[in-house]
Design a protein around this motif. Structure first.
Motif, PDB file in Angstrom:
ATOM      1  N   SER A  13      22.322 -81.178  12.813  1.00  0.00           N
ATOM      2  CA  SER A  13      22.354 -81.596  13.946  1.00  0.00           C
ATOM      3  C   SER A  13      23.049 -80.823  14.916  1.00  0.00           C
ATOM      4  O   SER A  13      22.461 -81.018  16.363  1.00  0.00           O
ATOM      5  CB  SER A  13      23.266 -83.133  13.822  1.00  0.00           C
ATOM      6  OG  SER A  13      24.587 -82.757  13.845  1.00  0.00           O
ATOM      7  N   GLU A  22      17.993 -87.462  27.120  1.00  0.00           N
ATOM      8  CA  GLU A  22      17.601 -88.379  25.964  1.00  0.00           C
ATOM      9  C   GLU A  22      17.440 -87.850  24.807  1.00  0.00           C
ATOM     10  O   GLU A  22      16.931 -86.523  24.708  1.00  0.00           O
ATOM     11  CB  GLU A  22      16.360 -89.372  26.379  1.00  0.00           C
ATOM     12  CG  GLU A  22      16.718 -90.247  27.661  1.00  0.00           C
ATOM     13  CD  GLU A  22      15.527 -91.150  27.926  1.00  0.00           C
ATOM     14  OE1 GLU A  22      14.754 -91.148  27.099  1.00  0.00           O
ATOM     15  OE2 GLU A  22      15.606 -91.773  29.068  1.00  0.00           O
ATOM     16  N   GLU A  23      17.694 -88.480  23.604  1.00  0.00           N
ATOM     17  CA  GLU A  23      17.433 -87.815  22.217  1.00  0.00           C
ATOM     18  C   GLU A  23      16.004 -87.650  22.057  1.00  0.00           C
ATOM     19  O   GLU A  23      15.480 -86.749  21.400  1.00  0.00           O
ATOM     20  CB  GLU A  23      18.009 -88.826  21.245  1.00  0.00           C
ATOM     21  CG  GLU A  23      19.499 -89.001  21.226  1.00  0.00           C
ATOM     22  CD  GLU A  23      20.363 -87.760  20.925  1.00  0.00           C
ATOM     23  OE1 GLU A  23      19.862 -87.245  19.778  1.00  0.00           O
ATOM     24  OE2 GLU A  23      21.166 -87.482  21.327  1.00  0.00           O
ATOM     25  N   GLU A  24      15.222 -88.590  22.575  1.00  0.00           N
ATOM     26  CA  GLU A  24      13.842 -88.199  22.148  1.00  0.00           C
ATOM     27  C   GLU A  24      13.365 -86.869  22.749  1.00  0.00           C
ATOM     28  O   GLU A  24      12.572 -86.284  22.266  1.00  0.00           O
ATOM     29  CB  GLU A  24      12.947 -89.398  22.713  1.00  0.00           C
ATOM     30  CG  GLU A  24      13.071 -90.727  21.811  1.00  0.00           C
ATOM     31  CD  GLU A  24      12.105 -91.906  22.283  1.00  0.00           C
ATOM     32  OE1 GLU A  24      11.099 -91.452  23.009  1.00  0.00           O
ATOM     33  OE2 GLU A  24      12.601 -93.027  22.049  1.00  0.00           O
ATOM     34  N   VAL A 100      17.137 -88.438   5.530  1.00  0.00           N
ATOM     35  CA  VAL A 100      17.699 -89.215   6.305  1.00  0.00           C
ATOM     36  C   VAL A 100      17.871 -90.258   5.470  1.00  0.00           C
ATOM     37  O   VAL A 100      19.032 -91.049   5.390  1.00  0.00           O
ATOM     38  CB  VAL A 100      16.753 -89.544   7.321  1.00  0.00           C
ATOM     39  CG1 VAL A 100      17.206 -90.962   8.227  1.00  0.00           C
ATOM     40  CG2 VAL A 100      16.933 -88.525   8.554  1.00  0.00           C
ATOM     41  N   LYS A 104      21.516 -92.291   4.449  1.00  0.00           N
ATOM     42  CA  LYS A 104      21.865 -93.647   4.782  1.00  0.00           C
ATOM     43  C   LYS A 104      22.353 -94.519   3.846  1.00  0.00           C
ATOM     44  O   LYS A 104      22.850 -95.293   3.567  1.00  0.00           O
ATOM     45  CB  LYS A 104      20.568 -94.312   5.371  1.00  0.00           C
ATOM     46  CG  LYS A 104      20.013 -93.982   6.904  1.00  0.00           C
ATOM     47  CD  LYS A 104      18.850 -94.670   7.142  1.00  0.00           C
ATOM     48  CE  LYS A 104      18.593 -94.333   8.670  1.00  0.00           C
ATOM     49  NZ  LYS A 104      17.431 -95.032   9.137  1.00  0.00           N
ATOM     50  N   ASN A 151      25.897 -91.140  11.919  1.00  0.00           N
ATOM     51  CA  ASN A 151      24.681 -92.049  12.604  1.00  0.00           C
ATOM     52  C   ASN A 151      24.342 -90.998  13.766  1.00  0.00           C
ATOM     53  O   ASN A 151      23.033 -91.113  14.070  1.00  0.00           O
ATOM     54  CB  ASN A 151      25.626 -93.126  13.296  1.00  0.00           C
ATOM     55  CG  ASN A 151      25.872 -94.267  12.265  1.00  0.00           C
ATOM     56  OD1 ASN A 151      25.300 -94.166  11.254  1.00  0.00           O
ATOM     57  ND2 ASN A 151      26.978 -95.032  12.638  1.00  0.00           N
ATOM     58  N   GLU A 152      25.140 -90.156  14.430  1.00  0.00           N
ATOM     59  CA  GLU A 152      24.714 -89.281  15.497  1.00  0.00           C
ATOM     60  C   GLU A 152      23.585 -88.030  14.803  1.00  0.00           C
ATOM     61  O   GLU A 152      22.505 -88.095  15.318  1.00  0.00           O
ATOM     62  CB  GLU A 152      25.784 -88.537  16.063  1.00  0.00           C
ATOM     63  CG  GLU A 152      25.450 -87.451  17.096  1.00  0.00           C
ATOM     64  CD  GLU A 152      26.511 -86.696  17.713  1.00  0.00           C
ATOM     65  OE1 GLU A 152      26.106 -85.674  18.386  1.00  0.00           O
ATOM     66  OE2 GLU A 152      27.702 -87.089  17.575  1.00  0.00           O
ATOM     67  N   VAL A 154      21.813 -88.695  12.052  1.00  0.00           N
ATOM     68  CA  VAL A 154      20.614 -89.328  11.895  1.00  0.00           C
ATOM     69  C   VAL A 154      19.863 -89.781  12.877  1.00  0.00           C
ATOM     70  O   VAL A 154      18.737 -89.622  13.048  1.00  0.00           O
ATOM     71  CB  VAL A 154      21.151 -90.755  10.996  1.00  0.00           C
ATOM     72  CG1 VAL A 154      19.957 -91.678  10.734  1.00  0.00           C
ATOM     73  CG2 VAL A 154      21.629 -90.477   9.507  1.00  0.00           C
ATOM     74  N   ASN A 155      20.424 -90.386  14.182  1.00  0.00           N
ATOM     75  CA  ASN A 155      19.891 -90.517  15.133  1.00  0.00           C
ATOM     76  C   ASN A 155      18.963 -89.441  16.002  1.00  0.00           C
ATOM     77  O   ASN A 155      18.143 -89.654  16.645  1.00  0.00           O
ATOM     78  CB  ASN A 155      20.481 -91.489  16.208  1.00  0.00           C
ATOM     79  CG  ASN A 155      21.284 -92.610  15.595  1.00  0.00           C
ATOM     80  OD1 ASN A 155      20.456 -93.139  14.817  1.00  0.00           O
ATOM     81  ND2 ASN A 155      22.481 -93.096  16.251  1.00  0.00           N
ATOM     82  N   TYR A 156      19.513 -88.243  15.586  1.00  0.00           N
ATOM     83  CA  TYR A 156      18.965 -86.900  16.129  1.00  0.00           C
ATOM     84  C   TYR A 156      17.850 -86.374  15.086  1.00  0.00           C
ATOM     85  O   TYR A 156      16.613 -86.580  15.529  1.00  0.00           O
ATOM     86  CB  TYR A 156      19.778 -85.793  16.294  1.00  0.00           C
ATOM     87  CG  TYR A 156      19.245 -84.843  16.752  1.00  0.00           C
ATOM     88  CD1 TYR A 156      19.013 -84.781  18.172  1.00  0.00           C
ATOM     89  CD2 TYR A 156      18.870 -83.698  16.049  1.00  0.00           C
ATOM     90  CE1 TYR A 156      18.268 -83.874  18.893  1.00  0.00           C
ATOM     91  CE2 TYR A 156      18.209 -82.521  16.662  1.00  0.00           C
ATOM     92  CZ  TYR A 156      17.924 -82.533  18.082  1.00  0.00           C
ATOM     93  OH  TYR A 156      17.368 -81.757  18.892  1.00  0.00           O
ATOM     94  N   GLU A 158      15.975 -88.228  12.595  1.00  0.00           N
ATOM     95  CA  GLU A 158      14.988 -89.121  12.575  1.00  0.00           C
ATOM     96  C   GLU A 158      13.786 -88.978  13.745  1.00  0.00           C
ATOM     97  O   GLU A 158      12.438 -88.738  13.329  1.00  0.00           O
ATOM     98  CB  GLU A 158      15.271 -90.420  12.640  1.00  0.00           C
ATOM     99  CG  GLU A 158      15.699 -91.324  11.298  1.00  0.00           C
ATOM    100  CD  GLU A 158      16.001 -92.612  11.519  1.00  0.00           C
ATOM    101  OE1 GLU A 158      15.570 -93.505  10.522  1.00  0.00           O
ATOM    102  OE2 GLU A 158      16.795 -93.084  12.254  1.00  0.00           O
TER     103      GLU A 158
END
Length: 173
Positions: A13, A22-24, A100, A104, A151-152, A154-156, A158
């Motif tokens: 990450s 934004e992450e996207e 991921v 999780k 979480n950070e 994973v959120n990146y 994914e």
């Protein structure tokens, strides 16, 4: 093993470029860079094979069998350069998604492990190096903080995996 997975996730990450925003958007930009690298992989491997083959002449100066072994390795790298799968993007996407999902599934165990550190530290009275152990342990984050890092990551990762898959579809069109 779980810690290795978490460290890999955290390192990943941090290693993938992230613009402000934004992450996207960050995932798309990271996927573009990875996509470019994957497109160039056969050429990079071929150039690496040629470099290794040239290195074989230096090996000859040491011992002829060493030069032959180096050139043999170069042949394997060259063969690999010609066999890079067309669906490498999809395979990478699948592996990232597996990472991921695995992360999780063990996230709660990792959180519990980090939360148990204070309890373990309370059991080291009289152990040689106790003061150093306590000092080192004071730098260990609590489980909630580690869960936030996970979480950070994973959120990146994914959306990055999804964007890599899209990148592969765009390059094959």
């Amino acid at each position: 093993m779980k810690c290795l997975i978490v460290l890999t996730l955290l390192a990943t990450s941090q290693a993938v470029p992230r613009p402000q925003g934004e992450e996207e958007f960050a995932a798309e930009e990271g996927a573009e860079k990875i996509g470019e690298l994957l497109k160039k992989l056969p050429s990079l491997l071929s150039k690496t094979a040629n470099w290794i083959k040239d290195l074989g002449s230096i090996g000859d100066d040491i011992h002829p069998e060493l030069g032959d072994a180096i050139r043999s390795g170069a042949d394997y790298v060259n063969e690999t350069s010609m066999n890079v799968p067309d669906d490498l993007h999809v395979k990478l996407q699948d592996h990232l998604n597996q990472l991921v999902n695995l992360t999780k599934s063990i996230k709660d165990d990792i959180k519990d492990g980090f939360n148990s550190v204070p309890e373990l530290i309370n059991q080291i009275d009289g152990v040689p190096g106790e003061e150093y152990i306590r000092d080192a342990a004071s730098a260990i984050p609590n489980g909630t903080e580690v869960e936030g890092y996970i979480n950070e990551a994973v959120n990146y990762i994914e959306p990055l995996a999804d964007a890599i898959g899209v990148q592969g579809k765009n390059s094959s069109s």
